[in-house]
Scaffold this motif. Structure first.
Motif, PDB file in Angstrom:
ATOM      1  N   LYS A   1     -58.025   3.943  39.127  1.00  0.00           N
ATOM      2  CA  LYS A   1     -58.704   4.912  39.989  1.00  0.00           C
ATOM      3  C   LYS A   1     -58.569   6.326  39.441  1.00  0.00           C
ATOM      4  O   LYS A   1     -59.566   7.077  39.341  1.00  0.00           O
ATOM      5  CB  LYS A   1     -58.109   4.841  41.396  1.00  0.00           C
ATOM      6  N   TYR A   2     -57.333   6.715  39.056  1.00  0.00           N
ATOM      7  CA  TYR A   2     -57.124   8.073  38.571  1.00  0.00           C
ATOM      8  C   TYR A   2     -57.630   8.259  37.141  1.00  0.00           C
ATOM      9  O   TYR A   2     -57.949   9.387  36.747  1.00  0.00           O
ATOM     10  CB  TYR A   2     -55.656   8.467  38.703  1.00  0.00           C
ATOM     11  N   SER A   3     -57.711   7.188  36.380  1.00  0.00           N
ATOM     12  CA  SER A   3     -58.349   7.276  35.065  1.00  0.00           C
ATOM     13  C   SER A   3     -59.779   7.767  35.224  1.00  0.00           C
ATOM     14  O   SER A   3     -60.247   8.640  34.478  1.00  0.00           O
ATOM     15  CB  SER A   3     -58.361   5.899  34.378  1.00  0.00           C
ATOM     16  N   ILE A   4     -60.468   7.197  36.196  1.00  0.00           N
ATOM     17  CA  ILE A   4     -61.861   7.576  36.447  1.00  0.00           C
ATOM     18  C   ILE A   4     -61.947   8.963  37.080  1.00  0.00           C
ATOM     19  O   ILE A   4     -62.758   9.805  36.671  1.00  0.00           O
ATOM     20  CB  ILE A   4     -62.533   6.521  37.352  1.00  0.00           C
TER      21      ILE A   4
ATOM     22  N   PHE B   1     -53.985   8.457  31.790  1.00  0.00           N
ATOM     23  CA  PHE B   1     -53.761   7.418  32.800  1.00  0.00           C
ATOM     24  C   PHE B   1     -54.298   6.079  32.299  1.00  0.00           C
ATOM     25  O   PHE B   1     -53.694   5.027  32.532  1.00  0.00           O
ATOM     26  CB  PHE B   1     -54.444   7.802  34.122  1.00  0.00           C
ATOM     27  N   LEU B   2     -55.431   6.121  31.609  1.00  0.00           N
ATOM     28  CA  LEU B   2     -56.041   4.898  31.089  1.00  0.00           C
ATOM     29  C   LEU B   2     -55.114   4.185  30.107  1.00  0.00           C
ATOM     30  O   LEU B   2     -55.043   2.954  30.090  1.00  0.00           O
ATOM     31  CB  LEU B   2     -57.373   5.218  30.407  1.00  0.00           C
ATOM     32  N   ASN B   3     -54.422   4.968  29.276  1.00  0.00           N
ATOM     33  CA  ASN B   3     -53.516   4.358  28.306  1.00  0.00           C
ATOM     34  C   ASN B   3     -52.493   3.461  28.988  1.00  0.00           C
ATOM     35  O   ASN B   3     -52.208   2.345  28.536  1.00  0.00           O
ATOM     36  CB  ASN B   3     -52.790   5.442  27.501  1.00  0.00           C
ATOM     37  N   PHE B   4     -51.940   3.936  30.103  1.00  0.00           N
ATOM     38  CA  PHE B   4     -50.953   3.148  30.849  1.00  0.00           C
ATOM     39  C   PHE B   4     -51.611   1.994  31.595  1.00  0.00           C
ATOM     40  O   PHE B   4     -51.059   0.901  31.671  1.00  0.00           O
ATOM     41  CB  PHE B   4     -50.179   4.060  31.808  1.00  0.00           C
ATOM     42  N   TYR B   5     -52.781   2.259  32.135  1.00  0.00           N
ATOM     43  CA  TYR B   5     -53.539   1.204  32.816  1.00  0.00           C
ATOM     44  C   TYR B   5     -53.780   0.026  31.869  1.00  0.00           C
ATOM     45  O   TYR B   5     -53.546  -1.133  32.239  1.00  0.00           O
ATOM     46  CB  TYR B   5     -54.871   1.780  33.310  1.00  0.00           C
ATOM     47  N   TYR B   6     -54.206   0.326  30.672  1.00  0.00           N
ATOM     48  CA  TYR B   6     -54.518  -0.726  29.696  1.00  0.00           C
ATOM     49  C   TYR B   6     -53.263  -1.508  29.302  1.00  0.00           C
ATOM     50  O   TYR B   6     -53.277  -2.737  29.226  1.00  0.00           O
ATOM     51  CB  TYR B   6     -55.149  -0.095  28.452  1.00  0.00           C
ATOM     52  N   ARG B   7     -52.164  -0.800  29.083  1.00  0.00           N
ATOM     53  CA  ARG B   7     -50.920  -1.461  28.680  1.00  0.00           C
ATOM     54  C   ARG B   7     -50.390  -2.372  29.797  1.00  0.00           C
ATOM     55  O   ARG B   7     -49.963  -3.505  29.541  1.00  0.00           O
ATOM     56  CB  ARG B   7     -49.867  -0.415  28.325  1.00  0.00           C
TER      57      ARG B   7
ATOM     58  N   SER C   1     -62.982  10.499  24.659  1.00  0.00           N
ATOM     59  CA  SER C   1     -62.079  10.094  25.745  1.00  0.00           C
ATOM     60  C   SER C   1     -62.846   9.630  26.975  1.00  0.00           C
ATOM     61  O   SER C   1     -62.482   8.623  27.608  1.00  0.00           O
ATOM     62  CB  SER C   1     -61.123  11.235  26.108  1.00  0.00           C
ATOM     63  N   VAL C   2     -63.914  10.331  27.343  1.00  0.00           N
ATOM     64  CA  VAL C   2     -64.685   9.958  28.530  1.00  0.00           C
ATOM     65  C   VAL C   2     -65.340   8.592  28.333  1.00  0.00           C
ATOM     66  O   VAL C   2     -65.315   7.736  29.225  1.00  0.00           O
ATOM     67  CB  VAL C   2     -65.737  11.032  28.863  1.00  0.00           C
ATOM     68  N   GLN C   3     -65.912   8.399  27.151  1.00  0.00           N
ATOM     69  CA  GLN C   3     -66.583   7.120  26.872  1.00  0.00           C
ATOM     70  C   GLN C   3     -65.601   5.960  26.854  1.00  0.00           C
ATOM     71  O   GLN C   3     -65.910   4.864  27.312  1.00  0.00           O
ATOM     72  CB  GLN C   3     -67.332   7.197  25.524  1.00  0.00           C
ATOM     73  N   ILE C   4     -64.401   6.206  26.340  1.00  0.00           N
ATOM     74  CA  ILE C   4     -63.382   5.147  26.319  1.00  0.00           C
ATOM     75  C   ILE C   4     -63.009   4.747  27.744  1.00  0.00           C
ATOM     76  O   ILE C   4     -62.878   3.561  28.066  1.00  0.00           O
ATOM     77  CB  ILE C   4     -62.118   5.629  25.538  1.00  0.00           C
ATOM     78  N   ILE C   5     -62.844   5.759  28.600  1.00  0.00           N
ATOM     79  CA  ILE C   5     -62.513   5.484  30.008  1.00  0.00           C
ATOM     80  C   ILE C   5     -63.618   4.659  30.662  1.00  0.00           C
ATOM     81  O   ILE C   5     -63.356   3.652  31.348  1.00  0.00           O
ATOM     82  CB  ILE C   5     -62.313   6.802  30.783  1.00  0.00           C
ATOM     83  N   GLU C   6     -64.853   5.082  30.460  1.00  0.00           N
ATOM     84  CA  GLU C   6     -65.988   4.383  31.071  1.00  0.00           C
ATOM     85  C   GLU C   6     -66.081   2.939  30.592  1.00  0.00           C
ATOM     86  O   GLU C   6     -66.385   2.031  31.372  1.00  0.00           O
ATOM     87  CB  GLU C   6     -67.281   5.151  30.812  1.00  0.00           C
ATOM     88  N   LYS C   7     -65.818   2.728  29.323  1.00  0.00           N
ATOM     89  CA  LYS C   7     -65.896   1.373  28.742  1.00  0.00           C
ATOM     90  C   LYS C   7     -64.792   0.483  29.306  1.00  0.00           C
ATOM     91  O   LYS C   7     -65.032  -0.679  29.662  1.00  0.00           O
ATOM     92  CB  LYS C   7     -65.777   1.440  27.217  1.00  0.00           C
ATOM     93  N   GLU C   8     -63.567   1.004  29.390  1.00  0.00           N
ATOM     94  CA  GLU C   8     -62.420   0.174  29.762  1.00  0.00           C
ATOM     95  C   GLU C   8     -62.245   0.004  31.271  1.00  0.00           C
ATOM     96  O   GLU C   8     -61.418  -0.798  31.703  1.00  0.00           O
ATOM     97  CB  GLU C   8     -61.132   0.777  29.168  1.00  0.00           C
TER      98      GLU C   8
END
Length: 457
Positions: free
Chosen positions: A156-159, A184-190, A448-455
């Motif tokens: 949620k916070y990644s977005i 935040f996405l980095n931790f979400y993915y891990r 960074s924005v595109q990576i978030i949107e993709k993941e």
């Protein structure tokens, strides 16, 4: 002294009583007795289904209901009665067997069949399945839901923060910008990787006698395929049969589960420390709660205590789990008891994790991003654009590109004007100069924005 929340030695049963309540219904000694009672009863019922081969009476539905009600109506009083038997036997599983025989004694038919309670079993046949069921239930009911919630919050916070540019810090020094959402996405993915890994680990169980070879079963009924019977029984409990064991199931799967949880917790410790640092840098403010105080003497303070609490409890949990990872797969010869007391602390290890998960979720809810401070830090560090400039210079084969930017920026306070003047004097096409001048610390965020949107799709 009466046992209360204030007199408990462990904070799990004192200060954090409410946070760990969900695990208390799984890992308390009362619950452990109940899980073992379930295994004993289900094995007895499995034996009864083989009445033609074993040559025992066929029981009626009323007898089955009587047996089931022993488990359904199991009370603290029953558990205390088992403990009173254990004082004499000095063996908890044998005490449980005697308790069942006592219960059966009120039924004429079942009393005549009571020797088939715990038939052919070693205590570890009962214990290892009970622990497997306890672990399974703790994962499904407590750990996995917590992980799902934490991972969902990070997503949620990644977005939400995907456009919040921030100055990165490598080695604690200003570095190429990112966005808070990407961090935040980095931790979400891990964490999501560990989530899927945990769900794939098979929970094993064994039901094959004192040294894993069905010796007693074969001695009594040599023509029955006890290996198949054992597999059917374990499968009926939604567990996976381990066919090759000594007296004990070797606990490798527990080590695998704890390895996965421990890594998840380490990732969460990393997250706690990063957020703690971002709060200290004023990247985040924390919502003030009127009745709370941050210091007994400094009225202004709002400390990041939830993240500190989470970090500390995750460390305690991991310390216990890492001991279990190293200890549980090791047993002298066909069995020793050094694993027994360790296994009784599985609930303790998981409790510290659960306390930490409560804290991290509480802490995240108090965060409020400070975009003004994020932008200020970026605007104070124009030197981070030296990476982009020297890379474009390399594209045009300009000699000593890196060295030129090093001379301009390293260890110096660089302004936007300094960057613009340097770009203006470069021997590159005007369109490239214009593009470089349009890059700012705030928009130099790559993909960074595109990576978030993709993941996060």
């Amino acid at each position: 002294m009466n046992l209360t929340l204030l007199t408990a030695i462990s904070p799990i049963d004192g200060r954090y009583f409410k946070s760990t309540q969900s695990l208390r219904y799984i890992f308390s000694e009362f619950s452990f007795f109940k899980y073992r009672l379930k295994v004993e009863i289900l094995w007895f019922k499995k034996i009864l289904k083989m009445y033609k081969i074993i040559k025992i009476q066929k029981i009626e539905k009323t007898d089955v209901l009587f047996i089931d009600n022993i488990l359904k109506n199991f009370t603290i009083k029953d558990a205390m009665y088992i403990k009173s038997i254990e004082k004499k036997t000095n063996h908890d599983v044998k005490a449980l067997e005697y308790f069942l025989k006592y219960k059966f004694s009120t039924s004429k038919k079942l009393s005549s069949m009571s020797e088939f309670i715990h038939f052919g079993c070693t205590s570890e046949d009962i214990n290892n399945i009970a622990y497997a069921l306890m672990i399974k239930d703790s994962l499904n009911r407590v750990i996995v839901p917590f992980w799902s919630e934490i991972i969902g919050v990070l997503k949620k916070y990644s977005i939400e923060y995907k456009n919040s540019s921030m100055l990165s810090m490598t080695h604690g020094q200003p570095a190429t910008p990112s966005t808070m959402g990407k961090e935040f996405l980095n931790f979400y993915y891990r964490m999501k990787r560990q989530f899927f890994k945990l769900k794939k680990i098979k929970i094993l169980a064994k039901f094959n006698g004192t040294t894993g070879n069905y010796n007693a079963y074969v001695a009594a009924y040599p023509k029955i395929n006890w290996h198949i019977i054992s597999e059917e029984f374990i499968k009926s409990l939604n567990l996976v049969s381990n066919p090759c064991t000594t007296q004990i199931e070797p606990h490798d799967y527990i080590a695998e589960i704890f390895g996965c949880i421990s890594l998840f917790n380490n990732i969460l410790i990393d997250f706690n420390r990063d957020i703690w640092g971002y709060i200290s840098m004023n990247y985040f403010t924390q919502i003030s709660i009127d009745q709370e105080v941050g210091s007994s003497v400094m009225p202004h303070k709002i400390n990041p205590i939830d993240f500190e609490n989470s970090e500390g409890n995750l460390g305690l949990s991991n310390a216990l789990m890492n001991h279990m990872i190293n200890k549980l797969p090791i047993s002298r010869w066909q069995r020793d008891l050094s694993d027994s007391t360790v296994l009784r602390n599985i609930g303790v290890a998981l409790s510290y994790s659960v306390i930490a998960y409560h804290s991290i979720l509480c802490g995240i809810k108090k965060l409020k991003i400070n975009n003004i401070q994020l932008l200020k830090n970026l605007n104070d560090n124009w030197s981070v654009l030296s990476e982009a400039i020297q890379t474009v210079m390399r594209k045009y084969n300009i000699k000593d590109s890196y060295e030129q930017l090093k001379k301009l920026t390293r260890g110096k306070k660089i302004s936007q004007i300094d960057i613009y003047n340097f770009i203006s004097n470069l021997n590159i096409p005007e369109i490239e100069k214009k593009r470089l001048k349009n890059i700012t610390p705030a928009n130099y965020i790559g993909l960074s924005v595109q990576i978030i949107e993709k993941e996060t799709k």
